[in-house]
Design a protein around this motif. Structure first.
Motif, PDB file in Angstrom:
ATOM      1  N   GLY A 227     -14.623 -39.898 -18.623  1.00  0.00           N
ATOM      2  CA  GLY A 227     -14.823 -41.180 -17.959  1.00  0.00           C
ATOM      3  C   GLY A 227     -16.051 -41.221 -17.075  1.00  0.00           C
ATOM      4  N   TYR A 228     -16.741 -40.094 -16.924  1.00  0.00           N
ATOM      5  CA  TYR A 228     -17.892 -40.056 -16.021  1.00  0.00           C
ATOM      6  C   TYR A 228     -19.184 -40.156 -16.818  1.00  0.00           C
ATOM      7  CZ  TYR A 228     -21.442 -38.515 -12.811  1.00  0.00           C
ATOM      8  OH  TYR A 228     -22.585 -38.456 -12.055  1.00  0.00           O
ATOM      9  N   ASP A 229     -20.101 -40.998 -16.345  1.00  0.00           N
ATOM     10  CA  ASP A 229     -21.392 -41.198 -17.000  1.00  0.00           C
ATOM     11  C   ASP A 229     -22.494 -40.682 -16.077  1.00  0.00           C
ATOM     12  OD1 ASP A 229     -23.652 -41.992 -18.292  1.00  0.00           O
ATOM     13  OD2 ASP A 229     -23.064 -44.099 -18.522  1.00  0.00           O
ATOM     14  N   PRO A 230     -23.205 -39.606 -16.465  1.00  0.00           N
ATOM     15  CA  PRO A 230     -24.267 -39.060 -15.606  1.00  0.00           C
ATOM     16  C   PRO A 230     -25.455 -39.986 -15.444  1.00  0.00           C
ATOM     17  CG  PRO A 230     -24.201 -37.917 -17.721  1.00  0.00           C
ATOM     18  CD  PRO A 230     -22.999 -38.796 -17.681  1.00  0.00           C
ATOM     19  N   LYS A 231     -25.480 -41.099 -16.203  1.00  0.00           N
ATOM     20  CA  LYS A 231     -26.562 -42.078 -16.040  1.00  0.00           C
ATOM     21  C   LYS A 231     -26.321 -42.979 -14.826  1.00  0.00           C
ATOM     22  CE  LYS A 231     -27.550 -42.444 -21.023  1.00  0.00           C
ATOM     23  NZ  LYS A 231     -26.384 -41.656 -21.504  1.00  0.00           N
ATOM     24  N   ARG A 232     -25.113 -42.944 -14.290  1.00  0.00           N
ATOM     25  CA  ARG A 232     -24.817 -43.759 -13.110  1.00  0.00           C
ATOM     26  C   ARG A 232     -25.509 -43.184 -11.878  1.00  0.00           C
ATOM     27  NH1 ARG A 232     -18.346 -43.901 -14.298  1.00  0.00           N
ATOM     28  NH2 ARG A 232     -18.410 -45.310 -16.107  1.00  0.00           N
ATOM     29  N   PRO A 233     -25.718 -44.014 -10.862  1.00  0.00           N
ATOM     30  CA  PRO A 233     -26.383 -43.524  -9.651  1.00  0.00           C
ATOM     31  C   PRO A 233     -25.549 -42.477  -8.917  1.00  0.00           C
ATOM     32  CG  PRO A 233     -25.517 -45.733  -9.327  1.00  0.00           C
ATOM     33  CD  PRO A 233     -25.388 -45.444 -10.780  1.00  0.00           C
ATOM     34  N   VAL A 234     -26.227 -41.726  -8.082  1.00  0.00           N
ATOM     35  CA  VAL A 234     -25.614 -40.671  -7.279  1.00  0.00           C
ATOM     36  C   VAL A 234     -26.154 -40.795  -5.860  1.00  0.00           C
ATOM     37  CG1 VAL A 234     -25.501 -38.174  -6.913  1.00  0.00           C
ATOM     38  CG2 VAL A 234     -25.330 -39.088  -9.219  1.00  0.00           C
ATOM     39  N   VAL A 235     -25.304 -40.530  -4.881  1.00  0.00           N
ATOM     40  CA  VAL A 235     -25.747 -40.527  -3.485  1.00  0.00           C
ATOM     41  C   VAL A 235     -25.306 -39.212  -2.841  1.00  0.00           C
ATOM     42  CG1 VAL A 235     -25.513 -41.623  -1.221  1.00  0.00           C
ATOM     43  CG2 VAL A 235     -25.656 -43.044  -3.276  1.00  0.00           C
ATOM     44  N   THR A 236     -26.210 -38.598  -2.103  1.00  0.00           N
ATOM     45  CA  THR A 236     -25.873 -37.390  -1.357  1.00  0.00           C
ATOM     46  C   THR A 236     -26.070 -37.636   0.135  1.00  0.00           C
ATOM     47  OG1 THR A 236     -28.100 -36.424  -1.429  1.00  0.00           O
ATOM     48  CG2 THR A 236     -26.627 -35.939  -3.287  1.00  0.00           C
ATOM     49  N   ALA A 237     -25.314 -36.910   0.936  1.00  0.00           N
ATOM     50  CA  ALA A 237     -25.460 -36.990   2.396  1.00  0.00           C
ATOM     51  C   ALA A 237     -25.531 -35.582   2.958  1.00  0.00           C
ATOM     52  CB  ALA A 237     -24.283 -37.741   3.009  1.00  0.00           C
ATOM     53  N   SER A 238     -26.426 -35.374   3.889  1.00  0.00           N
ATOM     54  CA  SER A 238     -26.513 -34.112   4.624  1.00  0.00           C
ATOM     55  C   SER A 238     -26.131 -34.393   6.065  1.00  0.00           C
ATOM     56  CB  SER A 238     -27.935 -33.538   4.559  1.00  0.00           C
ATOM     57  OG  SER A 238     -28.305 -33.281   3.223  1.00  0.00           O
ATOM     58  N   PHE A 239     -25.276 -33.553   6.627  1.00  0.00           N
ATOM     59  CA  PHE A 239     -24.831 -33.799   8.000  1.00  0.00           C
ATOM     60  C   PHE A 239     -24.460 -32.487   8.680  1.00  0.00           C
ATOM     61  CE2 PHE A 239     -21.383 -34.519   5.006  1.00  0.00           C
ATOM     62  CZ  PHE A 239     -20.376 -33.683   5.477  1.00  0.00           C
ATOM     63  N   ARG A 240     -24.329 -32.587   9.983  1.00  0.00           N
ATOM     64  CA  ARG A 240     -23.998 -31.426  10.798  1.00  0.00           C
ATOM     65  C   ARG A 240     -22.767 -31.719  11.636  1.00  0.00           C
ATOM     66  NH1 ARG A 240     -26.807 -29.834  14.678  1.00  0.00           N
ATOM     67  NH2 ARG A 240     -26.769 -27.594  14.299  1.00  0.00           N
ATOM     68  N   LEU A 241     -22.013 -30.675  11.917  1.00  0.00           N
ATOM     69  CA  LEU A 241     -20.975 -30.708  12.945  1.00  0.00           C
ATOM     70  C   LEU A 241     -21.499 -29.821  14.069  1.00  0.00           C
ATOM     71  CD1 LEU A 241     -17.728 -30.241  10.797  1.00  0.00           C
ATOM     72  CD2 LEU A 241     -18.679 -32.367  11.681  1.00  0.00           C
ATOM     73  N   PRO A 242     -22.133 -30.412  15.071  1.00  0.00           N
ATOM     74  CA  PRO A 242     -22.814 -29.618  16.099  1.00  0.00           C
ATOM     75  C   PRO A 242     -21.918 -28.573  16.762  1.00  0.00           C
ATOM     76  CG  PRO A 242     -23.386 -31.938  16.316  1.00  0.00           C
ATOM     77  CD  PRO A 242     -22.290 -31.861  15.303  1.00  0.00           C
ATOM     78  N   GLN A 243     -20.615 -28.857  16.884  1.00  0.00           N
ATOM     79  CA  GLN A 243     -19.715 -27.917  17.557  1.00  0.00           C
ATOM     80  C   GLN A 243     -19.046 -26.962  16.562  1.00  0.00           C
ATOM     81  OE1 GLN A 243     -19.121 -31.194  17.031  1.00  0.00           O
ATOM     82  NE2 GLN A 243     -18.412 -32.231  18.876  1.00  0.00           N
ATOM     83  N   GLY A 244     -19.531 -26.930  15.309  1.00  0.00           N
ATOM     84  CA  GLY A 244     -18.850 -26.192  14.257  1.00  0.00           C
ATOM     85  C   GLY A 244     -18.596 -24.734  14.559  1.00  0.00           C
ATOM     86  N   ASP A 245     -19.621 -24.014  14.987  1.00  0.00           N
ATOM     87  CA  ASP A 245     -19.467 -22.583  15.270  1.00  0.00           C
ATOM     88  C   ASP A 245     -18.492 -22.350  16.417  1.00  0.00           C
ATOM     89  OD1 ASP A 245     -21.145 -21.373  13.330  1.00  0.00           O
ATOM     90  OD2 ASP A 245     -22.894 -22.073  14.441  1.00  0.00           O
ATOM     91  N   TYR A 246     -18.651 -23.127  17.491  1.00  0.00           N
ATOM     92  CA  TYR A 246     -17.759 -22.977  18.642  1.00  0.00           C
ATOM     93  C   TYR A 246     -16.322 -23.297  18.248  1.00  0.00           C
ATOM     94  CZ  TYR A 246     -15.359 -24.047  23.001  1.00  0.00           C
ATOM     95  OH  TYR A 246     -14.427 -24.082  24.019  1.00  0.00           O
ATOM     96  N   PHE A 247     -16.152 -24.390  17.475  1.00  0.00           N
ATOM     97  CA  PHE A 247     -14.813 -24.798  17.072  1.00  0.00           C
ATOM     98  C   PHE A 247     -14.142 -23.703  16.259  1.00  0.00           C
ATOM     99  CE2 PHE A 247     -11.870 -26.878  14.123  1.00  0.00           C
ATOM    100  CZ  PHE A 247     -11.089 -27.611  15.001  1.00  0.00           C
ATOM    101  N   LEU A 248     -14.887 -23.095  15.327  1.00  0.00           N
ATOM    102  CA  LEU A 248     -14.311 -22.067  14.470  1.00  0.00           C
ATOM    103  C   LEU A 248     -13.950 -20.810  15.249  1.00  0.00           C
ATOM    104  CD1 LEU A 248     -13.561 -21.153  11.599  1.00  0.00           C
ATOM    105  CD2 LEU A 248     -15.914 -20.359  11.323  1.00  0.00           C
ATOM    106  N   SER A 249     -14.786 -20.430  16.205  1.00  0.00           N
ATOM    107  CA  SER A 249     -14.561 -19.169  16.918  1.00  0.00           C
ATOM    108  C   SER A 249     -13.657 -19.306  18.134  1.00  0.00           C
ATOM    109  CB  SER A 249     -15.902 -18.575  17.362  1.00  0.00           C
ATOM    110  OG  SER A 249     -16.578 -19.470  18.234  1.00  0.00           O
ATOM    111  N   GLU A 250     -13.631 -20.492  18.770  1.00  0.00           N
ATOM    112  CA  GLU A 250     -12.906 -20.627  20.037  1.00  0.00           C
ATOM    113  C   GLU A 250     -11.680 -21.542  19.983  1.00  0.00           C
ATOM    114  OE1 GLU A 250     -13.642 -18.799  22.572  1.00  0.00           O
ATOM    115  OE2 GLU A 250     -15.463 -17.956  21.690  1.00  0.00           O
ATOM    116  N   VAL A 251     -11.669 -22.502  19.052  1.00  0.00           N
ATOM    117  CA  VAL A 251     -10.595 -23.497  19.036  1.00  0.00           C
ATOM    118  C   VAL A 251      -9.661 -23.293  17.842  1.00  0.00           C
ATOM    119  CG1 VAL A 251     -10.059 -25.958  18.986  1.00  0.00           C
ATOM    120  CG2 VAL A 251     -12.100 -25.142  20.220  1.00  0.00           C
ATOM    121  N   TRP A 252     -10.248 -23.220  16.677  1.00  0.00           N
ATOM    122  CA  TRP A 252      -9.455 -23.106  15.447  1.00  0.00           C
ATOM    123  C   TRP A 252      -8.903 -21.698  15.310  1.00  0.00           C
ATOM    124  CZ3 TRP A 252      -7.637 -26.578  12.081  1.00  0.00           C
ATOM    125  CH2 TRP A 252      -7.222 -26.155  10.817  1.00  0.00           C
TER     126      TRP A 252
END
Length: 267
Positions: free
Chosen positions: A146-171
């Motif tokens: 059902g997927y057609d590679p001719k259709r458009p694609v959108v990508t997003a790049s993003f950051r979780l600024p607190q990611g390292d702290y969250f993983l080491s101190e909270v999670w």
């Protein structure tokens, strides 16, 4: 071959199951037979069974069913008192178990294909170059009819600024469970768009949006923006994390993304 445990304190029932000769013809090993609840519980603790049949006095029955209630995966069979009924019960159990096996195998195959689909799109997000022929080959082999590679694609790049702290101190549940939680947030939410999240590290991630139906670039872009907004709300509610979107890029097709990766690799 399926395995059956019979638990009965009635000698005539145990004798019937012991002398019956058609077990293997009907897809079962000869049953393991226990004469009381304690022996039945012991057999359950040390062996693998697909089905269980029991006929016990009230006191023994309560004791055995208390243990059996913790084993919902076992198929319960009616206990037969004659060979005709026994053959019928074995045949019914075999059909149920075979059907369950087919569903389980199908789920395993579906899960594997889904994992391979995610890996393919993750490769594209990582910058792996794919030409049009290779993309078509992978889309076909991964059962994406059902997927057609001719259709458009959108990508997003993003950051979780607190990611390292969250993983080491909270999670407190480990990186793998955090990644699974993030995938559940970012990869669900739309019937029209297939999302794949690539977690590069605890604070740097990429998301790809692939339409399941015909869409313009602008429509898909709006879907991606709405998805990021939903994800931001969920991150704030459940994890008290903020989402910092760096860029959202539109492509005319999946081929265009693969071509960009190839040009970047060449340079």
């Amino acid at each position: 071959m399926y395995r059956l445990l019979l638990v009965s304190d009635r000698e005539e029932v145990r004798s019937l199951y012991e002398r019956y000769s058609e077990w293997e013809n009907l897809g079962f090993e000869r049953p393991v037979i226990a004469s009381d609840a304690e022996e039945g519980i012991e057999q359950l603790s040390k062996g693998r069974f697909d089905a269980v049949s029991s006929l016990l006095s009230v006191g023994e029955g309560k004791k055995f069913f208390s243990c059996l209630s913790r084993r919902p995966e076992l198929l319960g069979m009616e206990t037969a008192r004659d060979e005709g009924r026994l053959r019928q019960e074995i045949s019914n159990a075999r059909r149920v178990l075979a059907s369950r096996d087919i569903r389980c195998q199908k789920k395993q195959v579906d899960d594997l294909i889904r994992a391979m689909q995610v890996e393919f799109f993750s490769d594209l997000l990582r910058g792996t170059p794919y030409d049009a022929e290779k993309i078509d080959e992978r889309v076909q082999s991964l059962r994406m009819a059902g997927y057609d590679p001719k259709r458009p694609v959108v990508t997003a790049s993003f950051r979780l600024p607190q990611g390292d702290y969250f993983l080491s101190e909270v999670w407190r549940y480990g990186r793998e469970r955090l990644e699974n939680a993030l995938k559940n947030i970012f990869e669900t939410g739309s019937e029209d768009v297939f999302y794949v999240l690539l977690i590069i590290n605890p604070h740097h991630m990429r998301l790809i949006a692939l339409p399941r139906r015909e869409m313009t670039r602008e429509q898909l872009y709006e879907e991606m923006v709405a998805q990021l907004s939903r994800c931001q709300a969920n991150l704030e509610e459940y994890f008290e994390l903020t989402l910092n979107v760096k860029r959202v890029v539109q492509y005319d097709s999946l081929y265009a993304l693969g071509q960009e990766n190839a040009m970047r690799t060449a340079h």
